[in-house]
Motif scaffolding. Structure first.
Motif, PDB file in Angstrom:
ATOM      1  N   TRP A 146      98.436  72.736  22.767  1.00  0.00           N
ATOM      2  CA  TRP A 146      99.264  72.468  23.944  1.00  0.00           C
ATOM      3  C   TRP A 146     100.531  73.308  23.911  1.00  0.00           C
ATOM      4  O   TRP A 146     101.135  73.493  22.869  1.00  0.00           O
ATOM      5  N   LYS A 147     100.939  73.777  25.096  1.00  0.00           N
ATOM      6  CA  LYS A 147     102.176  74.544  25.165  1.00  0.00           C
ATOM      7  C   LYS A 147     103.277  73.841  25.954  1.00  0.00           C
ATOM      8  O   LYS A 147     104.439  74.144  25.783  1.00  0.00           O
ATOM      9  N   SER A 148     102.923  72.897  26.854  1.00  0.00           N
ATOM     10  CA  SER A 148     103.965  72.197  27.599  1.00  0.00           C
ATOM     11  C   SER A 148     103.441  70.881  28.148  1.00  0.00           C
ATOM     12  O   SER A 148     102.238  70.679  28.278  1.00  0.00           O
ATOM     13  N   ALA A 149     104.415  70.002  28.479  1.00  0.00           N
ATOM     14  CA  ALA A 149     104.109  68.720  29.114  1.00  0.00           C
ATOM     15  C   ALA A 149     105.114  68.520  30.231  1.00  0.00           C
ATOM     16  O   ALA A 149     106.315  68.722  30.037  1.00  0.00           O
ATOM     17  N   GLN A 150     104.629  68.149  31.413  1.00  0.00           N
ATOM     18  CA  GLN A 150     105.505  67.964  32.560  1.00  0.00           C
ATOM     19  C   GLN A 150     105.182  66.636  33.238  1.00  0.00           C
ATOM     20  O   GLN A 150     104.030  66.374  33.560  1.00  0.00           O
ATOM     21  N   LEU A 151     106.209  65.808  33.431  1.00  0.00           N
ATOM     22  CA  LEU A 151     106.063  64.544  34.139  1.00  0.00           C
ATOM     23  C   LEU A 151     106.134  64.800  35.641  1.00  0.00           C
ATOM     24  O   LEU A 151     106.980  65.567  36.106  1.00  0.00           O
ATOM     25  N   TYR A 152     105.246  64.145  36.390  1.00  0.00           N
ATOM     26  CA  TYR A 152     105.232  64.247  37.852  1.00  0.00           C
ATOM     27  C   TYR A 152     105.115  62.855  38.460  1.00  0.00           C
ATOM     28  O   TYR A 152     104.604  61.931  37.836  1.00  0.00           O
ATOM     29  N   VAL A 153     105.571  62.744  39.704  1.00  0.00           N
ATOM     30  CA  VAL A 153     105.348  61.556  40.516  1.00  0.00           C
ATOM     31  C   VAL A 153     104.615  62.022  41.761  1.00  0.00           C
ATOM     32  O   VAL A 153     104.998  63.016  42.389  1.00  0.00           O
ATOM     33  N   GLY A 154     103.527  61.320  42.088  1.00  0.00           N
ATOM     34  CA  GLY A 154     102.756  61.644  43.287  1.00  0.00           C
ATOM     35  C   GLY A 154     102.890  60.528  44.309  1.00  0.00           C
ATOM     36  O   GLY A 154     102.664  59.363  43.992  1.00  0.00           O
ATOM     37  N   PHE A 155     103.284  60.893  45.516  1.00  0.00           N
ATOM     38  CA  PHE A 155     103.436  59.920  46.599  1.00  0.00           C
ATOM     39  C   PHE A 155     102.290  60.114  47.582  1.00  0.00           C
ATOM     40  O   PHE A 155     102.135  61.195  48.167  1.00  0.00           O
ATOM     41  N   ALA A 213     110.003  57.832  35.516  1.00  0.00           N
ATOM     42  CA  ALA A 213     109.223  57.444  36.684  1.00  0.00           C
ATOM     43  C   ALA A 213     108.803  55.986  36.569  1.00  0.00           C
ATOM     44  O   ALA A 213     108.390  55.534  35.497  1.00  0.00           O
ATOM     45  N   THR A 214     108.911  55.267  37.652  1.00  0.00           N
ATOM     46  CA  THR A 214     108.443  53.887  37.713  1.00  0.00           C
ATOM     47  C   THR A 214     106.931  53.895  37.882  1.00  0.00           C
ATOM     48  O   THR A 214     106.390  54.717  38.622  1.00  0.00           O
ATOM     49  N   ILE A 215     106.259  52.968  37.221  1.00  0.00           N
ATOM     50  CA  ILE A 215     104.807  52.845  37.386  1.00  0.00           C
ATOM     51  C   ILE A 215     104.567  51.842  38.502  1.00  0.00           C
ATOM     52  O   ILE A 215     104.815  50.645  38.358  1.00  0.00           O
ATOM     53  N   PRO A 232     102.647  49.408  41.067  1.00  0.00           N
ATOM     54  CA  PRO A 232     101.473  48.543  40.859  1.00  0.00           C
ATOM     55  C   PRO A 232     100.221  49.021  41.598  1.00  0.00           C
ATOM     56  O   PRO A 232      99.116  48.669  41.227  1.00  0.00           O
ATOM     57  N   ASN A 233     100.391  49.837  42.642  1.00  0.00           N
ATOM     58  CA  ASN A 233      99.243  50.342  43.404  1.00  0.00           C
ATOM     59  C   ASN A 233      99.207  51.870  43.317  1.00  0.00           C
ATOM     60  O   ASN A 233      99.981  52.551  43.990  1.00  0.00           O
ATOM     61  N   PRO A 234      98.274  52.422  42.511  1.00  0.00           N
ATOM     62  CA  PRO A 234      98.225  53.883  42.357  1.00  0.00           C
ATOM     63  C   PRO A 234      97.804  54.618  43.630  1.00  0.00           C
ATOM     64  O   PRO A 234      97.963  55.825  43.721  1.00  0.00           O
ATOM     65  N   ASP A 235      97.298  53.902  44.633  1.00  0.00           N
ATOM     66  CA  ASP A 235      96.990  54.538  45.911  1.00  0.00           C
ATOM     67  C   ASP A 235      98.262  54.809  46.715  1.00  0.00           C
ATOM     68  O   ASP A 235      98.245  55.582  47.676  1.00  0.00           O
ATOM     69  N   GLU A 236      99.354  54.180  46.323  1.00  0.00           N
ATOM     70  CA  GLU A 236     100.644  54.394  46.981  1.00  0.00           C
ATOM     71  C   GLU A 236     101.463  55.465  46.260  1.00  0.00           C
ATOM     72  O   GLU A 236     101.980  56.379  46.863  1.00  0.00           O
ATOM     73  N   GLN A 237     101.578  55.300  44.938  1.00  0.00           N
ATOM     74  CA  GLN A 237     102.397  56.196  44.126  1.00  0.00           C
ATOM     75  C   GLN A 237     101.846  56.186  42.710  1.00  0.00           C
ATOM     76  O   GLN A 237     101.411  55.154  42.209  1.00  0.00           O
ATOM     77  N   GLU A 238     101.852  57.355  42.078  1.00  0.00           N
ATOM     78  CA  GLU A 238     101.407  57.406  40.691  1.00  0.00           C
ATOM     79  C   GLU A 238     102.294  58.323  39.878  1.00  0.00           C
ATOM     80  O   GLU A 238     102.892  59.254  40.386  1.00  0.00           O
ATOM     81  N   ALA A 239     102.376  57.983  38.592  1.00  0.00           N
ATOM     82  CA  ALA A 239     103.137  58.798  37.644  1.00  0.00           C
ATOM     83  C   ALA A 239     102.132  59.401  36.658  1.00  0.00           C
ATOM     84  O   ALA A 239     101.232  58.714  36.195  1.00  0.00           O
ATOM     85  N   PHE A 240     102.303  60.685  36.370  1.00  0.00           N
ATOM     86  CA  PHE A 240     101.378  61.337  35.441  1.00  0.00           C
ATOM     87  C   PHE A 240     102.051  62.516  34.758  1.00  0.00           C
ATOM     88  O   PHE A 240     103.035  63.053  35.240  1.00  0.00           O
ATOM     89  N   VAL A 241     101.489  62.873  33.605  1.00  0.00           N
ATOM     90  CA  VAL A 241     101.956  64.019  32.835  1.00  0.00           C
ATOM     91  C   VAL A 241     100.837  65.043  32.816  1.00  0.00           C
ATOM     92  O   VAL A 241      99.671  64.691  32.623  1.00  0.00           O
TER      93      VAL A 241
END
Length: 182
Positions: free
Chosen positions: A16-25, A47-49, A51-60
């Protein structure tokens, strides 16, 4: 080991060379569903997790080094599980960490589930194998079921027409009396 060989082994195993946190709306500010999520990195790397990933999700997103066989990995954070996924033609496609189990999805369609107590289930389109906590093994296919006790002293098989068991006492075998060849 010399300092040179240690440095070489570290370099050879680096994936691995990098890790980036994202929020998807997945919805716009008016609540309308988007065709594809609006994604950006949060400024404070927090990022807040939702409760409904169809609304918003946090991922790296873990970026792999160059021609690494592992490929990039996306780690999704859900309120009830963590999911790691990658696009590849072989090896694992996904790992799901749940409160009671870890599930691994393999590229060939195999799913392996390791339960909290150490028991394991391996399932494919053709069969299902379970290793129980006591070491007992059960194999089920469309045509037969087989088992072996955890201590190895008993094993057996069952088909539509025949049952057989091997125990310390001997062998027991029986045919279904109603069975007729077609």
């Amino acid at each position: 080991m010399t300092a040179k060989s240690t440095a070489l082994s570290r370099k050879a195993t680096r994936i691995w060379k990098s890790a980036q946190l994202y929020v998807g709306f997945h919805r716009d500010q008016k609540g309308k569903k988007r065709d594809s999520a609006k994604v950006w990195p949060p400024k404070n790397a927090n990022a807040t997790i939702h409760p409904n990933p169809d609304e918003q999700e946090a991922f790296v997103v873990l970026k792999s080094i160059g021609n690494s066989l592992s490929g990039d990995v996306q780690v999704k954070f859900r309120s009830d599980k963590i999911i790691a996924r990658r696009d590849t033609d072989d090896g694992w496609l996904g790992v799901q960490i749940e409160p009671m189990a870890v599930v691994v999805q393999i590229a060939d369609g195999t799913r392996i589930k390791v339960w909290y107590d150490g028991s394991v289930t391996r399932a494919t389109a053709e069969d299902r194998t379970t290793i129980e906590l006591d070491g007992s093994v059960f194999k089920r296919t469309e045509f037969a079921q087989a088992y072996m006790s955890g201590d190895g002293t008993e094993m057996g098989t069952e088909t539509a027409t025949h049952n057989a068991t091997i125990t310390e006492s001997g062998v027991q075998s029986s045919l279904d009396d109603d069975w007729q060849p077609e």
